[in-house]
Design a protein around this motif. Structure first.
Motif, PDB file in Angstrom:
ATOM      1  N   TRP A 176       7.892  -5.534 -15.836  1.00  0.00           N
ATOM      2  CA  TRP A 176       6.874  -6.401 -15.128  1.00  0.00           C
ATOM      3  C   TRP A 176       6.526  -7.573 -15.698  1.00  0.00           C
ATOM      4  CZ3 TRP A 176       6.941  -6.014  -9.730  1.00  0.00           C
ATOM      5  CH2 TRP A 176       7.069  -4.881  -9.434  1.00  0.00           C
ATOM      6  N   GLU A 177       6.422  -8.751 -15.214  1.00  0.00           N
ATOM      7  CA  GLU A 177       5.866  -9.929 -15.718  1.00  0.00           C
ATOM      8  C   GLU A 177       4.480 -10.039 -15.078  1.00  0.00           C
ATOM      9  OE1 GLU A 177       7.811 -13.705 -16.361  1.00  0.00           O
ATOM     10  OE2 GLU A 177       6.249 -14.619 -15.275  1.00  0.00           O
ATOM     11  N   ARG A 178       4.461  -9.917 -13.765  1.00  0.00           N
ATOM     12  CA  ARG A 178       3.238  -9.785 -13.068  1.00  0.00           C
ATOM     13  C   ARG A 178       3.222  -8.893 -11.825  1.00  0.00           C
ATOM     14  NH1 ARG A 178       2.953 -15.221 -10.736  1.00  0.00           N
ATOM     15  NH2 ARG A 178       2.858 -15.892 -12.830  1.00  0.00           N
ATOM     16  N   ALA A 179       2.181  -8.120 -11.601  1.00  0.00           N
ATOM     17  CA  ALA A 179       1.918  -7.004 -10.385  1.00  0.00           C
ATOM     18  C   ALA A 179       0.854  -7.117 -10.067  1.00  0.00           C
ATOM     19  CB  ALA A 179       2.905  -5.718 -10.860  1.00  0.00           C
ATOM     20  N   GLU A 180       0.442  -7.954  -9.334  1.00  0.00           N
ATOM     21  CA  GLU A 180      -0.879  -7.830  -8.701  1.00  0.00           C
ATOM     22  C   GLU A 180      -1.147  -7.030  -7.476  1.00  0.00           C
ATOM     23  OE1 GLU A 180      -2.296 -11.970  -8.131  1.00  0.00           O
ATOM     24  OE2 GLU A 180      -1.231 -12.467 -10.234  1.00  0.00           O
ATOM     25  N   LEU A 181      -1.414  -5.922  -7.386  1.00  0.00           N
ATOM     26  CA  LEU A 181      -1.561  -4.839  -6.258  1.00  0.00           C
ATOM     27  C   LEU A 181      -2.778  -4.836  -6.079  1.00  0.00           C
ATOM     28  CD1 LEU A 181       1.079  -2.439  -7.791  1.00  0.00           C
ATOM     29  CD2 LEU A 181       1.351  -4.037  -6.131  1.00  0.00           C
ATOM     30  N   GLU A 182      -3.158  -4.305  -4.815  1.00  0.00           N
ATOM     31  CA  GLU A 182      -4.385  -3.924  -4.349  1.00  0.00           C
ATOM     32  C   GLU A 182      -5.051  -2.983  -5.017  1.00  0.00           C
ATOM     33  OE1 GLU A 182      -4.723  -4.414  -0.191  1.00  0.00           O
ATOM     34  OE2 GLU A 182      -3.720  -6.216  -0.129  1.00  0.00           O
ATOM     35  N   GLY A 183      -6.270  -2.649  -4.996  1.00  0.00           N
ATOM     36  CA  GLY A 183      -6.976  -1.551  -5.277  1.00  0.00           C
ATOM     37  C   GLY A 183      -7.175  -1.259  -6.995  1.00  0.00           C
ATOM     38  N   ALA A 184      -7.933  -0.253  -7.294  1.00  0.00           N
ATOM     39  CA  ALA A 184      -8.212  -0.155  -8.718  1.00  0.00           C
ATOM     40  C   ALA A 184      -6.924   0.539  -9.474  1.00  0.00           C
ATOM     41  CB  ALA A 184      -9.468   0.657  -8.931  1.00  0.00           C
ATOM     42  N   SER A 185      -7.231   0.410 -10.866  1.00  0.00           N
ATOM     43  CA  SER A 185      -6.108   0.838 -11.669  1.00  0.00           C
ATOM     44  C   SER A 185      -6.116   2.141 -11.312  1.00  0.00           C
ATOM     45  CB  SER A 185      -6.345   0.448 -13.153  1.00  0.00           C
ATOM     46  OG  SER A 185      -7.560   1.248 -13.647  1.00  0.00           O
ATOM     47  N   ILE A 186      -4.676   2.844 -11.819  1.00  0.00           N
ATOM     48  CA  ILE A 186      -4.442   4.145 -11.623  1.00  0.00           C
ATOM     49  C   ILE A 186      -4.844   4.933 -13.098  1.00  0.00           C
ATOM     50  CG2 ILE A 186      -2.697   5.777 -11.165  1.00  0.00           C
ATOM     51  CD1 ILE A 186      -3.553   3.770  -8.646  1.00  0.00           C
ATOM     52  N   PRO A 187      -5.779   5.996 -12.701  1.00  0.00           N
ATOM     53  CA  PRO A 187      -5.997   6.898 -13.967  1.00  0.00           C
ATOM     54  C   PRO A 187      -4.836   7.767 -14.280  1.00  0.00           C
ATOM     55  CG  PRO A 187      -7.179   7.708 -11.917  1.00  0.00           C
ATOM     56  CD  PRO A 187      -6.609   6.518 -11.525  1.00  0.00           C
ATOM     57  N   GLY A 188      -4.938   8.347 -15.375  1.00  0.00           N
ATOM     58  CA  GLY A 188      -3.883   9.280 -15.827  1.00  0.00           C
ATOM     59  C   GLY A 188      -2.932   8.873 -16.850  1.00  0.00           C
ATOM     60  N   GLU A 189      -2.618   9.542 -17.896  1.00  0.00           N
ATOM     61  CA  GLU A 189      -1.872   9.080 -19.043  1.00  0.00           C
ATOM     62  C   GLU A 189      -0.556   9.391 -18.826  1.00  0.00           C
ATOM     63  OE1 GLU A 189      -2.817   7.253 -21.676  1.00  0.00           O
ATOM     64  OE2 GLU A 189      -4.693   7.179 -20.462  1.00  0.00           O
ATOM     65  N   ASP A 190       0.062  10.437 -18.428  1.00  0.00           N
ATOM     66  CA  ASP A 190       1.254  10.930 -18.411  1.00  0.00           C
ATOM     67  C   ASP A 190       1.926  10.470 -16.915  1.00  0.00           C
ATOM     68  OD1 ASP A 190       1.575  13.723 -16.920  1.00  0.00           O
ATOM     69  OD2 ASP A 190      -0.228  13.507 -17.724  1.00  0.00           O
ATOM     70  N   LEU A 191       3.302  10.480 -16.802  1.00  0.00           N
ATOM     71  CA  LEU A 191       3.887   9.846 -15.654  1.00  0.00           C
ATOM     72  C   LEU A 191       3.426  10.873 -14.385  1.00  0.00           C
ATOM     73  CD1 LEU A 191       5.897   8.263 -14.251  1.00  0.00           C
ATOM     74  CD2 LEU A 191       7.664   9.667 -14.954  1.00  0.00           C
ATOM     75  N   ARG A 192       3.634  12.161 -14.654  1.00  0.00           N
ATOM     76  CA  ARG A 192       3.342  13.043 -13.548  1.00  0.00           C
ATOM     77  C   ARG A 192       1.952  13.089 -13.120  1.00  0.00           C
ATOM     78  NH1 ARG A 192       2.366  18.787 -12.194  1.00  0.00           N
ATOM     79  NH2 ARG A 192       3.908  19.317 -10.647  1.00  0.00           N
TER      80      ARG A 192
END
Length: 118
Positions: free
Chosen positions: A45-61
């Motif tokens: 990804w060069e740019r991905a401006e999505l709505e909402g707050a950043s997603i918590p969590g460290e691992d993929l699952r």
């Protein structure tokens, strides 16, 4: 600034400097698959401006579980690549990690390119 530079979603191949503006996050996954099949290169990804707050969590699952609470009908695979891109993973690395979790039975696809945790 041209039309491509204003796009909300842009993926790029750092090896051959190809850039692609897209409208839907899962288009990035389709672009990655086509590009890798032809060149063998990974895409990020060069740019991905999505709505909402950043997603918590460290691992993929845990990231997928968090996204699942926000999206009905399964989390689009492209959205997972955006969240993992913020953690330094390329689209290809994320898809490989998703495959491993699916093979272990920790994820499933309720429909094509959409994920849920088990």
């Amino acid at each position: 600034m041209n039309q491509r530079e204003r796009a909300r979603l842009v993926v790029t191949c750092p090896d051959c400097a190809v850039r692609k503006a897209i409208d839907d996050v899962n288009e990035a996954v389709a672009f990655h698959r086509r590009h890798r099949a032809i060149t063998g290169h990974d895409v990020e990804w060069e740019r991905a401006e999505l709505e909402g707050a950043s997603i918590p969590g460290e691992d993929l699952r845990s990231v997928i579980a968090e996204l699942e609470a926000r999206v009905e009908g399964g989390v689009p695979l492209g959205l997972v690549t955006v969240a993992m891109g913020e953690r330094g993973m390329t689209i290809g690395e994320t898809l490989d990690a998703v495959r491993e979790l699916r093979m272990e039975g920790k994820l499933y696809e309720p429909r094509d390119d959409h994920l849920r945790v088990t």
